[in-house]
Design an enzyme around this catalytic site. Sequence first.
Site, mmCIF file in Angstrom:
data_model
loop_
_atom_site.group_PDB
_atom_site.id
_atom_site.type_symbol
_atom_site.label_atom_id
_atom_site.label_comp_id
_atom_site.label_asym_id
_atom_site.label_seq_id
_atom_site.Cartn_x
_atom_site.Cartn_y
_atom_site.Cartn_z
ATOM 1 N N CYS A 106 0.587 -1.287 -0.092
ATOM 2 C CA CYS A 106 0.165 -0.026 0.065
ATOM 3 C C CYS A 106 1.013 1.385 -0.032
ATOM 4 O O CYS A 106 0.490 2.312 0.410
ATOM 5 C CB CYS A 106 -0.749 0.139 1.169
ATOM 6 N N PRO A 285 -3.884 -0.912 8.950
ATOM 7 C CA PRO A 285 -3.879 -2.391 8.705
ATOM 8 C C PRO A 285 -3.679 -2.950 7.362
ATOM 9 O O PRO A 285 -3.615 -4.174 6.967
ATOM 10 C CB PRO A 285 -5.531 -2.795 8.781
ATOM 11 N N CYS A 286 -2.808 -2.151 6.446
ATOM 12 C CA CYS A 286 -2.602 -2.259 5.334
ATOM 13 C C CYS A 286 -1.721 -3.764 5.180
ATOM 14 O O CYS A 286 -1.660 -4.373 3.996
ATOM 15 C CB CYS A 286 -1.912 -1.302 4.285
ATOM 16 N N GLN A 287 -0.887 -3.635 6.256
ATOM 17 C CA GLN A 287 0.048 -4.815 5.868
ATOM 18 C C GLN A 287 -0.123 -6.024 7.354
ATOM 19 O O GLN A 287 0.396 -6.955 7.347
ATOM 20 C CB GLN A 287 1.497 -4.677 6.195
#
Length: 346
Positions: A106, A285-287
């Site tokens: 992201c 929370p992208c990863q």
Amino acid sequence: MSSLLTAGANKFRKAREWATPTLKDSAFLERGVLTPEEFVNAGDELVYKCPTWHWESGDPSKRKKYLPKDKQYLVTRSVPCPTRVAALENSVGVSDDDTARIEDECGGDDWLVSKMISPEEQQRRMDEKLEEEFDILDEDGETLEKVDNANDANLKTVEAGIEKLEIKADTKEVAHSQDADDEYADMEEFEDDDVMEDEAAVATSTANASGENIMKGVRIYDLSITYDKYYQTPRVYMLGYASSDSSQPLTGDEMFQDVMSDYANRTVTIDPHPHVGGQYASIHPCQHGAVMKTIVKNLTKASADGEKGKPPSVEMYLFIFLKFISSIIPTVIYDFTMDVTASTEK
């Protein structure tokens, strides 16, 4: 201008979540993500094992239809945060060896994930740092010579101590014989005047008072775990206060003081809470899915190799997740009970 950008970003996130279909099939092992049903199951297990956590329904107008009405998000309140992260980062040097890099899906940069340094390892590093910065003194206040080998150091210390004992032996024997009779007289005086009881009571009350004062000066946090429909993972929101007596929330900059510096203003930002409103510090929370996939894979491999017990299940998800989050906010002392050794090595 910034408020307009923030409002626009919030509308975009809401539209994106609305357009994202709800995950129906489990992808826990394949992608490290959860369905809403799995999130509820994992949350039930967390509440059962850690009673400091509980479910809340939130604002009815902000309710998510894909979650039960009474289980919209998890919360734990008044979590102590006794020290700022800078003190931890300064006392326990975090090097490149203490971080793992996860490919960023992201953004352009790598996403740093601090490895979980055990309390024993932190104490060892702090002890080493103290030894480097301060001289070690013997019982007479003299500086001991530093040697490379620990056994040699112990041996020299013992030898020096024996020599001093031999020199002072006669003097100590004479002093002991003179003080022996006085010792019992002193004890009788204490007993007659109740001095021993009074001093014990004063010590206890002083300790209690100091403990209460210390707690009053400790920051506290309310932590929430929500389900992010777009990323299909849990998401943490945190709101801090200067102390348990304070009703004024900390500012964003103040809350960033309790976030590892690698993450502040990068993967941790100030965002509105999806269920109650208000501005909270939020761990993006992208990863989360990628990190959880790596951790779960390593735990599964360790189980297969006989190093650990059973392979991880969906019910364990939030325990593992909170262990991972503790590497981002290490001084916020929340409860996740289970001892999880979670490696982020690929």
